[in-house]
Motif scaffolding. Structure first.
Motif, PDB file in Angstrom:
ATOM      1  N   GLN A 726       0.836  -1.207   0.000  1.00 48.61           N
ATOM      2  CA  GLN A 726       0.000   0.000   0.000  1.00 48.61           C
ATOM      3  C   GLN A 726       0.873   1.261   0.000  1.00 48.61           C
ATOM      4  OE1 GLN A 726      -2.478   0.465   3.434  1.00 48.61           O
ATOM      5  NE2 GLN A 726      -3.931   1.778   2.359  1.00 48.61           N
ATOM      6  N   GLU A 729       2.565   1.606  -3.421  1.00 49.10           N
ATOM      7  CA  GLU A 729       1.603   2.060  -4.424  1.00 49.10           C
ATOM      8  C   GLU A 729       1.342   3.547  -4.291  1.00 49.10           C
ATOM      9  OE1 GLU A 729       1.052  -0.367  -7.120  1.00 49.10           O
ATOM     10  OE2 GLU A 729      -0.976   0.407  -6.854  1.00 49.10           O
ATOM     11  N   GLN A 730       1.243   3.996  -3.071  1.00 52.49           N
ATOM     12  CA  GLN A 730       0.939   5.408  -2.829  1.00 52.49           C
ATOM     13  C   GLN A 730       2.202   6.275  -2.719  1.00 52.49           C
ATOM     14  OE1 GLN A 730      -1.470   5.315   0.706  1.00 52.49           O
ATOM     15  NE2 GLN A 730      -3.222   4.373  -0.356  1.00 52.49           N
ATOM     16  N   GLN A 840       0.119  -7.208  -9.122  1.00 53.41           N
ATOM     17  CA  GLN A 840      -0.463  -7.501  -7.821  1.00 53.41           C
ATOM     18  C   GLN A 840      -1.494  -8.626  -7.924  1.00 53.41           C
ATOM     19  OE1 GLN A 840      -1.911  -3.717  -6.878  1.00 53.41           O
ATOM     20  NE2 GLN A 840      -3.440  -3.622  -8.469  1.00 53.41           N
ATOM     21  N   GLN A 864       8.208  -3.018  -7.261  1.00 55.88           N
ATOM     22  CA  GLN A 864       8.143  -1.622  -6.828  1.00 55.88           C
ATOM     23  C   GLN A 864       9.468  -1.189  -6.193  1.00 55.88           C
ATOM     24  OE1 GLN A 864       5.799   0.607  -7.084  1.00 55.88           O
ATOM     25  NE2 GLN A 864       3.913  -0.470  -7.639  1.00 55.88           N
TER      26      GLN A 864
END
Length: 895
Positions: A726, A729-730, A840, A864
């Motif tokens: 998370q 991703e952010q 994902q 990532q």
């Protein structure tokens, strides 16, 4: 006095009333107080569609065949939803082009073709004259029925001309049409007096028919119910109450009868005259679109009642079903009602004769007579000084000729045929104009050659299948072998032939420049058409005075007045000696078209004015406009292609969203399962320790605590993975960069995984130990360690059952990058998943695995992390032979 004694005086008085009414209406119109310039009057004028066929023939047909008489009116009723749109376009075009007839309309659409206008005029004359003769027959039969002749046994064709009252009525009607229909030289202008008569007759025939219907239903019988009940009790009348009737017609026949009546309401010359030429305001169409269908319903309300009542009343006697509207009141001694019915029928017949004759005479004059006179030099345009009186004379002669020819036709042929049969023959003939008319309004590629071929071919088939059998018995016997009704059969084959030739020839021929211009004017909104308004400053070699002089030969002193008004509307003054611009020439040609027809006007301007049909400038402009149209078409095609691609991309995105949603569901299921497993172990072992703390051996308690600790760690890793992903991703995960040796990093990783590798019997080959020189990278030590742990753990997780697992870890320099590799001999990964394995939740979609063995986020997190280090990650793998994962990291320096 009896009806027989009053019949002729009443008929003459009625005709005199028509003269007075028309004269009065004309006077009011001259004072600007038109009596017919309103939506109601316009709607009522359309009821000229209801002729003696409706008044007498429908009753006759209903009494012999049953409900099939309704097809004549069902067509217009079913067409009413689109009738308004079609007619509005026809009215707009006609007003702009000063069109005065249906022949002129078709001629103008296809390049102002003189041949096409003449062909349509000829066909209309051939089809409508029998229809006019039908009206004369109705007048003769009805008048003589009142006088005392038995219509069932009398041969009216044997009457001498001087003994036939209908002949004199025809003469009176011809005088009426000449006086009130040919006063205005411009045929495209309204005729208030004549239209006032049509409106009055529409109201009168409806009122008289309803009055007769009420008398028959409630005066002669005890209401419609009693009449129908009596018919049901008689075997010979019972079919009249069924859809098939006595003619045993099927759906195919009904469909074609309805289709033909649809075309009739639009393309009959008299309907075109009242609906298009006599229309003064486009807004009047709105009321007509619902009022006219209502009129048709009302006038047919009592048709089946009178028809069946007549059959019941005259049972066992000789009767003429077409005359029931007169025979029934006469038989009951109701002379006043019989006279009223006679006048209603006279109104229905005279209305049709007046408008149809006017329309035909205009077409014959403008599209046949004048073009022939010009072509044969009978009219010398270079010498003649004044032609308006000649044109008026020709038009009046055409009126007299049309009426006379219709009367002769009635005496020779029409007397032998029922009213309705003659009407249907005319309807099918006129329907041959439908493809060219409708195609001309909507199909830009339709050509003059196609219209000619279609109309000619359809007309020939129509002539061979309907009128010819009446003249040639052998041919009639040949066609009689068919089981089909002759009218639907002829309509099908003639229209099919018409369409094939119209479309086929149009596709194989090229339109002229004038056809293209006219097509744009007819199909596009004229205000936005690139051809709507010619260039003002494109001067010809003609003076304004020459144009006015030309018009003056046909319009007398009105020409100069018209020219001055034209320039005044443009904000200019009329200058006789100035060169005429194209706008003025075009307007003059349209004005002359209202007098002579568009084709004749075009021919006269071409020969007298010698205007260059297409100058270089005009040609260049048309080329530019054509190029603009082509460019616009290409833009449309391009946008269409973009839309298709966008649609495909949206569809693909939608599929991806669905797939993502499915993966997310799998992820939730997997993570839930992964979280539940250690949690369940922790809960179970904790409960055992709590409940059996005293009885459980210390060794066993230590084992339980070790498991609880291990499962807690596992639970923590899962939660960390979700949180890490998370944050990545952010873009909220912070990286702590430092310099370190890659050998130290791998050694740390192997130490962490040592126990797990021992438990699974993994053999590790660490080639970084012998790596020379030692390389230093600048990276986040913990995150890079996380990547290596994940890759090695995956290798352990997906090892091949029954085969010892070997893992090889290596690194090599490639330019300014250091490429790590982690190889194993595990189950491998199918080729189709090589690109998506780093997405994902994708791990859960691998087909070779029965059940996900993780959260599905491990490789996505690795990707990532590596990309955050400005590196790449990829793999090579083959199912059953193992996998190698690579990732690159920028190399800092070497030690």
């Amino acid at each position: 006095m009896s009806a027989a004694q009053l019949a002729i005086p009443v008929a003459l008085a009625y005709l005199a009333l028509l003269f007075v009414l028309a004269y009065w209406a004309n006077r009011r119109a001259e004072k600007g107080q038109s009596w017919t310039d309103n939506p109601l009057a316009y709607s009522l004028s359309l009821a000229v569609f209801c002729t003696a066929w409706t008044f007498y023939g429908s009753v006759g047909k209903a009494s012999s065949s049953g409900p099939v008489f309704l097809t004549t009116y069902l067509g217009p009723l079913l067409l009413s939803p689109v009738w308004y749109l079609l007619l509005r376009q026809m009215v707009r075009v006609s007003k702009k082009q000063r069109i005065s007839s249906i022949a002129d309309f078709i001629s103008a659409r296809y390049g102002k073709s003189g041949f096409l206008g003449g062909l349509v005029a000829f066909i209309a004359f051939a089809c409508v004259v029998p229809y006019i003769s039908l009206q004369l027959k109705a007048i003769t039969v009805s008048l003589n029925t009142l006088i005392g002749y038995d219509p069932a046994t009398t041969d009216f064709s044997q009457m001498t001309i001087l003994g036939d009252t209908a002949f004199f009525i025809a003469i009176i009607l011809a005088i009426f049409i000449i006086f009130f229909g040919t006063q205005n030289l411009d045929s495209s202008k309204r005729r208030d007096g004549l239209m006032a008569v049509i409106v009055f007759e529409s109201v009168f025939k409806l009122v008289t028919f309803l009055a007769l219907g009420f008398y028959v239903a409630y005066g002669l019988y005890d209401g419609p119910g009693s009449i129908f009940q009596a018919a049901l009790e008689k075997e010979e009348l019972r079919p009249l109450l069924s859809m098939q009737g006595n003619d045993n017609l099927g759906y195919w026949d009904w469909s074609w009868f309805i289709l033909i009546s649809m075309s009739a309401i639009l393309f009959l010359p008299r309907q075109f005259q009242v609906a298009v030429v006599e229309n003064s305001h486009e807004q009047h169409l709105k009321m007509a679109s619902w009022f006219f269908p209502l009129y048709l319903l009302l006038i047919n309300l009592f048709v089946p009642i009178i028809a069946i009542a007549g059959r019941l009343y005259f049972e066992g006697q000789a009767y003429d079903a077409d005359s029931f509207v007169l025979s029934l009141p006469l038989a009951e001694g109701q002379d006043a009602l019989a006279l009223l019915s006679f006048l209603g029928g006279l109104a229905a017949a005279t209305g049709m004769i007046i408008i149809a004759t006017l329309a035909l005479s205009t077409m014959v004059t403008s599209n046949l007579l004048i073009p022939i006179l010009i072509r044969t030099k009978a009219i010398d345009l270079n010498k003649a000084q004044q032609l308006s009186s000649s044109i008026v004379f020709a038009r009046r002669a055409a009126v007299a000729f049309t009426i006379l020819w219709a009367y002769i036709y009635f005496k020779i042929i029409a007397n032998a045929r029922p009213l309705v049969d003659t009407g249907w023959v005319s309807f099918v003939g006129i329907a041959q104009l439908a493809p060219a008319m409708l195609g001309g309004l909507f199909w830009r590629s339709a050509t003059k050659a196609g219209a000619k071929a279609g109309i000619l071919a359809g007309f020939i088939v129509w002539g061979a299948m309907l009128p010819l059998p009446a003249l040639w018995p052998d041919w009639a016997a040949l066609l009689a072998d068919s089981e089909q009704h002759p009218v639907p059969r002829a309509a099908f084959w003639s229209l099919l032939t018409n369409l094939i030739f119209y479309v086929g020839v149009s596709l194989r021929s090229k339109p002229s420049a004038l056809e293209l211009t006219q097509a744009a004017l007819f199909i596009d909104d004229e205000d936005h058409s690139p051809f709507a308004e010619p260039e003002e400053d494109d001067h010809s070699q003609i003076l304004n005075h020459d144009i006015v002089a030309l018009l003056s030969r046909f319009m007398s002193e009105q020409a100069l007045e018209w020219a001055e008004q034209f320039f005044e509307e443009k904000g200019k003054s009329y200058l006789p000696m100035s060169l005429a611009n194209n706008q003025f020439i075009q307007a003059a040609e349209n004005t002359l078209g209202g007098v002579l027809g568009t084709a004749s006007a075009r021919a006269i301007f071409a020969s007298m004015v010698k205007q260059k049909p297409i100058g270089q400038k005009q040609l260049f402009k048309m080329l530019q406009e054509t190029e603009a149209l082509l460019r616009y078409t290409r833009e449309i095609e391009s946008k269409s292609a973009i839309l298709q691609r966008t649609q495909a991309e949206l569809q693909q995105a939608n599929e991806q969203l669905k797939e993502l949603a499915q993966m997310k569901d799998d992820f939730v299921s997997t993570v839930t399962h992964e979280l539940r497993t250690p949690l369940t172990s922790i809960q179970s072992l904790s409960q055992i320790l709590k409940e059996r703390k005293d009885s459980l051996p210390a060794e066993r308690q230590a084992q339980f605590l070790a498991v609880i600790f291990k499962e807690s760690q596992r639970l923590g890793r899962l939660i960390d993975e979700v949180l890490d992903f998370q944050r990545l991703e952010q873009r909220k995960m912070s990286f702590s960069y430092s310099r370190f040796l890659v050998q130290e990093l791998l050694a740390d990783v192997l130490l962490i995984l040592e126990e797990s590798m021992e438990q699974n019997g993994v053999t590790v080959e660490n080639k970084l130990q012998s790596l020379r020189p030692n390389y230093i990278v600048e990276a986040d030590y913990d995150r890079l360690k996380q990547v290596l742990i994940n890759l090695i753990s995956n290798a352990i997780k997906f090892k091949q059952a029954g085969r010892p697992l070997r893992i090889q870890i290596d690194a090599e320099k490639n330019g300014k990058e250091l490429i790590f590799s982690v190889s194993d001999n595990g189950i491998g990964i199918p080729n189709e998943l090589h690109q998506s394995i780093f997405e994902q939740f994708k791990q859960g979609q691998m087909p070779s695995r029965d059940k996900p063995k993780g959260s599905g986020l491990g490789l996505a997190i690795c990707k990532q992390i590596i990309e955050q280090h400005r590196g790449h990650i990829w793999l090579s793998s083959q199912p059953n032979f193992g996998s190698t994962f690579y990732f690159s990291i920028p190399l800092t320096t070497k030690k």
